[in-house]
Design an enzyme around this catalytic site. Structure first.
Site, PDB file in Angstrom:
ATOM      1  N   GLY A 219      64.987  43.632 155.545  1.00 37.85           N
ATOM      2  CA  GLY A 219      65.117  42.460 156.071  1.00 37.85           C
ATOM      3  C   GLY A 219      66.031  41.955 156.820  1.00 37.85           C
ATOM      4  O   GLY A 219      66.055  41.052 157.629  1.00 37.85           O
ATOM      5  N   SER A 267      59.967  34.108 149.078  1.00 36.03           N
ATOM      6  CA  SER A 267      60.143  35.642 148.570  1.00 36.03           C
ATOM      7  C   SER A 267      59.777  35.842 147.086  1.00 36.03           C
ATOM      8  O   SER A 267      60.485  34.818 146.354  1.00 36.03           O
ATOM      9  CB  SER A 267      61.412  36.153 149.016  1.00 36.03           C
ATOM     10  N   CYS A 269      57.137  35.150 145.196  1.00 33.34           N
ATOM     11  CA  CYS A 269      56.813  34.043 144.254  1.00 33.34           C
ATOM     12  C   CYS A 269      55.107  34.291 144.389  1.00 33.34           C
ATOM     13  O   CYS A 269      54.356  33.380 144.267  1.00 33.34           O
ATOM     14  CB  CYS A 269      56.730  32.675 145.080  1.00 33.34           C
ATOM     15  N   GLY A 270      54.869  35.653 144.555  1.00 30.04           N
ATOM     16  CA  GLY A 270      53.265  35.985 144.340  1.00 30.04           C
ATOM     17  C   GLY A 270      52.513  36.069 145.574  1.00 30.04           C
ATOM     18  O   GLY A 270      51.423  36.019 145.549  1.00 30.04           O
ATOM     19  N   ARG A 415      57.948  28.520 143.263  1.00 30.33           N
ATOM     20  CA  ARG A 415      58.182  28.972 141.982  1.00 30.33           C
ATOM     21  C   ARG A 415      58.624  27.572 141.171  1.00 30.33           C
ATOM     22  O   ARG A 415      59.836  27.166 141.444  1.00 30.33           O
ATOM     23  CB  ARG A 415      59.233  30.013 141.839  1.00 30.33           C
TER      24      ARG A 415
HETATM   25  C1  SPV Z   1      61.013  38.046 152.341  1.00 29.40           C
HETATM   26  O1  SPV Z   1      62.139  38.167 151.772  1.00 29.40           O
HETATM   27  O2  SPV Z   1      60.546  36.942 152.707  1.00 29.40           O
HETATM   28  C2  SPV Z   1      60.412  39.261 152.894  1.00 29.40           C
HETATM   29  C3  SPV Z   1      61.224  40.611 152.676  1.00 29.40           C
HETATM   30  O3  SPV Z   1      59.317  39.343 153.202  1.00 29.40           O
HETATM   31  S1  SPV Z   1      62.289  40.582 154.018  1.00 29.40           S
HETATM   32  O4  SPV Z   1      61.998  41.577 154.846  1.00 29.40           O
HETATM   33  O5  SPV Z   1      63.514  40.876 153.417  1.00 29.40           O
HETATM   34  O6  SPV Z   1      62.174  39.283 154.638  1.00 29.40           O
HETATM   35 MN    MN Z   2      58.741  37.492 153.619  1.00 27.89          MN
END
Ligand code: SPV
Ligand code: MN
Length: 619
Positions: A219, A267, A269-270, A415
């Site tokens: 991320g 992130s 949350c389903g 959530r």
């Molecule tokens: C998120 O956290 O919204 C993700 C994973 O999809 S990340 O690549 O860490 O953003």
């Molecule tokens: Mn994401």
């Protein structure tokens, strides 16, 4: 270019040269000179280069082979397990104000800081130069990107997650219009970024570049994912289209009908599990580009794979991804437990797990404690898998369609344990964007660093990625909907409602019922009950869908408990969100406050007639 020629073999040099792109050569030259790797490897879209990158990652130990053919595991180390919000900043010139909700840093200071970290950061290493296309190729959605990284794991992940863009670069020729990403994992210790205190993700919107240093967590490092999303959010605002933190999926209706939805959830949350619902079809699980055409909204998946949370993935609730994770074929697991036989285990997998092995914190055995005396879990809560989309049995036939798919509905979900009903439809596009999207809150999870379970504002689930002030972003969304004849219907969902004694009121697969109901609504096949917060389902319709798709009896008591309109909680939420926006200005914010007042008024009227908690049967 001659300076960097000596660091490449002839083939790499030819690949770069054949693109005939001066801006690209300048960019690569600048960072090769600064980072000073021993060698440079330039990739095109070929299978050979894909294989080379994967093998490099294994040779270097960035990934380890597992027992199942095609599977590997990567570790990010104990301190690099999520997006680093505090150190992710927009570099802005003096006088530029992106609003108090966005993280910024003085342009020159930030630039100097990361460039100091880049200096000689790749001595002793090989650097990879990669080309990708965001969105399907040969499409009005396509965006070209170049990634420079010294992490074979990052480069390998990108092969699974994105469409090759070398051929596209060739086609577009000598342009400056492409996104640029430069990443160094920095000094490594046991293959993990050592200096995480110098972890930085700095975004230069002026030049469409994102710099990432001293981190490996995808991320923060995979340029094409959240880093590119920030650049695209900035780009699309002037071009009349949308970049959203949304999945795209097809939901089957009666008589072989299919209706596409795009859904935004914070992130963990389903979101991914909705996009992968058995019986429906998936186009993407994380980021969508959406454009207006013929009075309708069309969406594509920006990506070509899934970087999904693995926690709680189990055979019963997530059969489709379970199957991929348990069959031969390319999968990168990250931050879960590997035992001595090369088998892997994660939290909530629903089968027996090993007592010892190697995990994100190193050698591990049951009962091992961290420096604070807390138990180290067998796998990290934000541990993930990386796979290509077409590995899924239910990937949609239009996944690569350059036209995108027509979107029938937007879904916003968070959530929320005690306020919102499981599903509701807004009165119109603007009401939905404002009251479901712009008021979105979610209890925090392990996907970002920091405490969990705290109710946090996250408009359209995009706050972490927003590249310009939020009032303008809301306005941009409103304009998009107002500019098309048939904008998507807008729904709000909440899978996390709990009873007073703290138990979830819904099962994991109930989301399959809500999407079916939304599909029927988009096609005007079912009626609704109009409440102060929007339109909610009739009991009879849900009873029927529960029985048809889950074989479950849905009782009136369950319906009442789930769809009760909780007036004090809903008003408290409006008041919380009023505070969030109290210092924001502009037309969209005025419209938002008008909606707050109107919704509060409707809720108060209901309260004075029927009390605090009103059963849907009494409305
Ligand atoms: C998120 O956290 O919204 C993700 C994973 O999809 S990340 O690549 O860490 O953003
Ligand atoms: Mn994401």
């Amino acid at each position: 270019m001659n300076n960097i020629k000596q660091k490449m073999n002839e083939n790499s040099f030819a690949k770069l040269k054949n693109l005939n792109n001066d801006a690209l050569i300048d960019f690569v030259t600048k960072y090769v000179e600064l980072c000073n790797p021993d060698t440079v490897y330039v990739c095109d879209d070929s299978v050979e280069d894909r294989t080379y990158i994967r093998n490099r990652s294994i040779e270097l130990g960035e990934e380890q082979k597992l027992a199942t053919e095609g599977h590997t595991i990567h570790f990010d180390g104990p301190k690099d397990q999520a997006r680093d919000k505090a150190n992710t900043r927009y570099l802005v010139r003096e006088g530029v104000n992106l609003g108090e909700k966005l993280n910024t840093k003085n342009y020159q200071e930030g630039y100097d800081e990361v460039h100091e970290y880049f200096k000689n950061s790749m001595v002793g290493k090989q650097v990879y130069v990669r080309f990708f296309c965001l969105g399907p190729v040969n499409s009005e959605f396509s965006l070209s990107c170049v990634q420079i990284t010294d992490s074979a794991y990052v480069a390998h992940s990108e092969d699974l997650l994105y469409r090759g863009g070398y051929e596209q670069f060739k086609k577009v020729g000598n342009t400056k219009k492409f996104f640029r990403f430069v990443h160094t994992a920095g000094e490594l210790e046991n293959n993990v970024s050592k200096n995480v205190d110098k972890r930085r993700v700095f975004i230069d919107l002026e030049n469409d570049i994102v710099y990432s240093t001293n981190t490996q967590y995808a991320g923060n490092t995979v340029g094409l994912k959240k880093l590119a999303m920030r650049l695209a959010i900035n780009k699309c605002k002037d071009e009349g289209w949308l970049t959203e933190h949304m999945f795209v999926m097809g939901v089957k209706g009666p008589d072989n009908r299919k209706t596409y939805f795009a859904g935004a959830f914070p992130s963990a949350c389903g979101k991914t599990s909705t996009a992968m619902l058995p019986g429906e079809t998936i186009i993407g699980d994380d980021i969508a580009y959406i454009r207006a055409r013929n009075g309708k909204a069309y969406a594509v998946n920006v990506e070509n794979g899934i970087f999904g949370i693995i926690r709680d993935v189990n055979e019963k609730d997530d059969p489709i991804i379970w199957n991929v994770l348990n069959s031969p074929g390319e999968v990168i697991f990250s931050n879960i437990l590997k035992d001595e036989n090369g088998k892997v285990y994660w939290l909530g997998m629903g089968t027996e797990t090993a007592d010892k092995g190697i995990n994100f914190a190193g050698e591990w055995e049951k009962g091992k404690k961290d420096a604070n005396g807390n138990d180290i879990p067998l796998a990290h809560k934000n541990a993930r898998y990386t796979v290509e989309l077409d590995r899924l049995d239910n990937s949609d036939e239009n996944t690569q369609n350059p036209e995108g798919v027509e979107i029938g509905g937007f879904i916003y979900g968070g959530r929320d344990s005690d306020t919102s009903v499981p599903v509701a439809e807004s009165f119109n596009f603007a009401h939905g964007v404002l009251m479901y999207g712009a008021t979105l809150e979610s209890e925090t999870t392990a996907a970002t660093l920091g405490a969990e379970g705290v109710r946090t504002f996250n408009l359209m689930s995009i706050l972490d990625f927003l590249a310009y002030p939020l009032n303008n972003y809301i306005q941009h969304n409103l304009n998009f909907g107002a500019g098309i004849e048939n904008p998507p219907r807008v729904f709000g969902v909440n899978y996390f409602l709990k009873s007073k004694d703290g138990k979830y009121l819904n099962g994991m697969l109930d989301k399959g019922v809500w999407v079916k109901w939304m599909e029927l609504r988009v096609n005007d096949d079912v009626d609704v009950i109009t409440t102060p917060i929007g339109n909610i389902p009739l009991y009879e319709d849900l009873e029927k869908i529960f029985s048809e798709i889950l074989g479950k009896t849905y009782t009136k008591e369950q319906y009442v408990e789930q769809f009760t309109i909780r007036v004090p909680e809903l008003i408290a939420k409006i008041n919380r969100i009023r505070k969030v926006y109290e210092n924001e200005t502009g037309e969209a914010i005025k419209q938002l406050f008008t909606e707050f007042d109107a919704q509060e008024q409707r809720l108060k009227e209901l309260q004075s007639e029927k009390g605090d908690h009103v059963s849907p049967f009494d409305i």
